[in-house]
Design a protein around this motif. Structure first.
Motif, short mmCIF file in Angstrom:
data_model
loop_
_atom_site.label_atom_id
_atom_site.label_comp_id
_atom_site.label_asym_id
_atom_site.label_seq_id
_atom_site.Cartn_x
_atom_site.Cartn_y
_atom_site.Cartn_z
N CYS A 1 31.22 47.65 34.22
CA CYS A 1 31.67 48.01 35.57
C CYS A 1 30.81 49.14 36.12
CB CYS A 1 33.13 48.40 35.54
SG CYS A 1 33.76 49.04 37.11
N LYS B 1 26.65 52.21 44.59
CA LYS B 1 27.96 52.66 45.03
C LYS B 1 28.61 53.65 44.07
CE LYS B 1 28.77 48.74 47.93
NZ LYS B 1 29.78 47.87 48.52
N THR C 1 40.61 41.70 40.12
CA THR C 1 39.68 42.58 40.83
C THR C 1 40.24 43.99 40.78
OG1 THR C 1 39.02 40.82 42.35
CG2 THR C 1 38.60 43.08 43.07
N ILE C 2 39.38 44.97 40.52
CA ILE C 2 39.79 46.37 40.56
C ILE C 2 39.03 47.03 41.71
CG2 ILE C 2 39.89 48.57 39.34
CD1 ILE C 2 39.84 46.99 36.71
N ALA C 3 39.78 47.64 42.63
CA ALA C 3 39.19 48.31 43.79
C ALA C 3 39.08 49.81 43.52
CB ALA C 3 40.03 48.05 45.02
N ASP D 1 33.17 52.61 48.56
CA ASP D 1 34.18 51.68 48.05
C ASP D 1 33.49 50.59 47.25
OD1 ASP D 1 36.01 53.19 49.44
OD2 ASP D 1 36.46 51.64 50.92
N PHE D 2 34.09 50.19 46.11
CA PHE D 2 33.49 49.19 45.23
C PHE D 2 34.60 48.33 44.63
CE2 PHE D 2 32.05 47.94 40.91
CZ PHE D 2 30.97 47.15 41.28
N ASP D 3 34.46 47.02 44.75
CA ASP D 3 35.37 46.08 44.11
C ASP D 3 34.68 45.48 42.90
OD1 ASP D 3 37.32 46.47 46.02
OD2 ASP D 3 36.77 44.72 47.21
N TRP D 4 35.26 45.71 41.72
CA TRP D 4 34.72 45.12 40.50
C TRP D 4 35.49 43.83 40.26
CZ3 TRP D 4 36.22 45.53 34.90
CH2 TRP D 4 35.23 45.01 34.09
N LYS D 5 34.81 42.70 40.42
CA LYS D 5 35.46 41.40 40.32
C LYS D 5 35.12 40.72 39.01
CE LYS D 5 35.42 40.90 45.28
NZ LYS D 5 35.01 40.15 46.45
N LYS E 1 37.84 53.44 45.28
CA LYS E 1 37.60 54.05 46.58
C LYS E 1 36.56 55.16 46.48
CE LYS E 1 40.65 51.63 48.76
NZ LYS E 1 40.22 50.63 49.71
#
Length: 57
Positions: free
Chosen positions: A32, A41, A17-19, A8-12, A21
């Protein structure tokens, strides 16, 4: 840039924020993808492959 997320990676970014999975294969902005790969990740996924009926997977 096409990447496969291995965790899982959250691009902030400022304002959003884009999550992503684990297991998702997505076209993402280079910044990104580079951040996700550097964090361990994601990995490069390469190009889409065509199936026998000619449809992209």
């Amino acid at each position: 840039m096409r990447v496969r997320f291995t965790a899982d990676f959250d691009w902030k970014q400022p304002g959003f924020t884009i999550a992503f999975k684990k297991g998702m294969v997505e076209n993402v902005r280079r910044i990104c993808g580079d951040e996700a790969i550097a964090a361990g990740k994601a990995e490069l996924a390469g190009k889409r492959e065509a199936t026998a009926d000619g449809e992209k997977t």
